[in-house]
Scaffold this active site. Structure first.
Site, short mmCIF file in Angstrom:
data_model
loop_
_atom_site.label_atom_id
_atom_site.label_comp_id
_atom_site.label_asym_id
_atom_site.label_seq_id
_atom_site.Cartn_x
_atom_site.Cartn_y
_atom_site.Cartn_z
N HIS A 64 29.27 46.01 -12.59
CA HIS A 64 30.45 47.14 -12.70
C HIS A 64 30.02 48.36 -12.15
CE1 HIS A 64 31.01 44.17 -16.36
NE2 HIS A 64 31.77 43.85 -15.55
N LYS A 73 23.61 55.98 -16.22
CA LYS A 73 23.26 55.20 -17.30
C LYS A 73 21.34 55.25 -17.80
CE LYS A 73 27.02 52.12 -16.07
NZ LYS A 73 27.41 52.69 -14.81
N TYR A 133 22.85 51.26 -23.72
CA TYR A 133 22.93 52.24 -22.95
C TYR A 133 23.49 53.59 -23.21
CZ TYR A 133 27.34 49.69 -21.98
OH TYR A 133 28.56 49.08 -22.09
N ASP A 172 35.09 39.39 -14.50
CA ASP A 172 33.91 39.33 -13.59
C ASP A 172 33.99 38.20 -12.58
OD1 ASP A 172 32.99 41.66 -14.63
OD2 ASP A 172 31.43 40.41 -16.01
#
Length: 184
Positions: A64, A73, A133, A172
């Site tokens: 992603h 991130k 995250y 996905d």
């Protein structure tokens, strides 16, 4: 003694952070994140949101990226083990389309810093994993793009053990290859 050790990777911008863990007969303690330490280590980003997901063995999330509101991130695993991957999508980068992977686990307590304009994903290797995250921008539901996890143009070598069945979201399974990034 420093509280964190930062390793650079072969792709500029990616960093693996290992904390100093203080342990004794009672257990352990470490600082998960301290802004001044990260800033001194070359990670001055300000994180505005923390996220957490839980997944079972064989779940592959990704790859992603955010299109208009890219996020830096800082990722880690608090339970279990995952193989975490970043793919360089920075226009003009010498390593555009290259990938890097690192094993993150509750045992090694490593963190992985993934700068904006990278695609990101992970594969759960343990029976169960909890993944955390921090991000530098808020979630924008219509801003996510993606790349198929097994795009041969990228060639990620996912450590899929024999007999492991991959579990992907419907979304996905429908992403295109890296050549589709500019169209998203």
């Amino acid at each position: 003694m420093g509280k964190i050790t930062v390793e650079t990777c072969e792709i500029e911008g990616l960093k693996i952070i290992t904390p100093t863990v203080f342990g004794d007969a009672r257990g352990y303690f470490y600082e998960v994140y301290q802004y001044e330490d990260y800033k001194a280590a070359g990670i001055p980003e300000v994180f505005v949101q923390d996220n957490q997901s839980a997944s079972r063995k064989g779940v592959l999330r990704g790859l992603h990226f955010q299109k208009q509101f890219p996020q830096d991130k800082l990722v880690r695993v608090i339970r279990g083990e995952v193989f975490d991957v970043a793919v360089d999508l920075r226009e003009g980068s010498e390593t555009y389309g290259k990938w890097f992977g690192v094993l993150l686990s509750e045992e090694n307590k490593k963190q992985f810093f993934v700068p904006r304009n990278f695609a990101h994903g992970f594969l759960v290797l343990s029976d169960y994993a909890e993944f955390c995250y921090k991000v530098t921008d808020y979630y924008h539901p219509n801003d996510e793009g993606g790349i198929m996890y097994n795009d041969p143009a990228i060639g990620i070598q996912w450590p899929v053990p024999e007999g492991m069945e991959l579990i992907l979201s419907e979304r996905d399974t429908k992403w295109g290859g890296i050549e589709s990034v500019r169209q998203q």
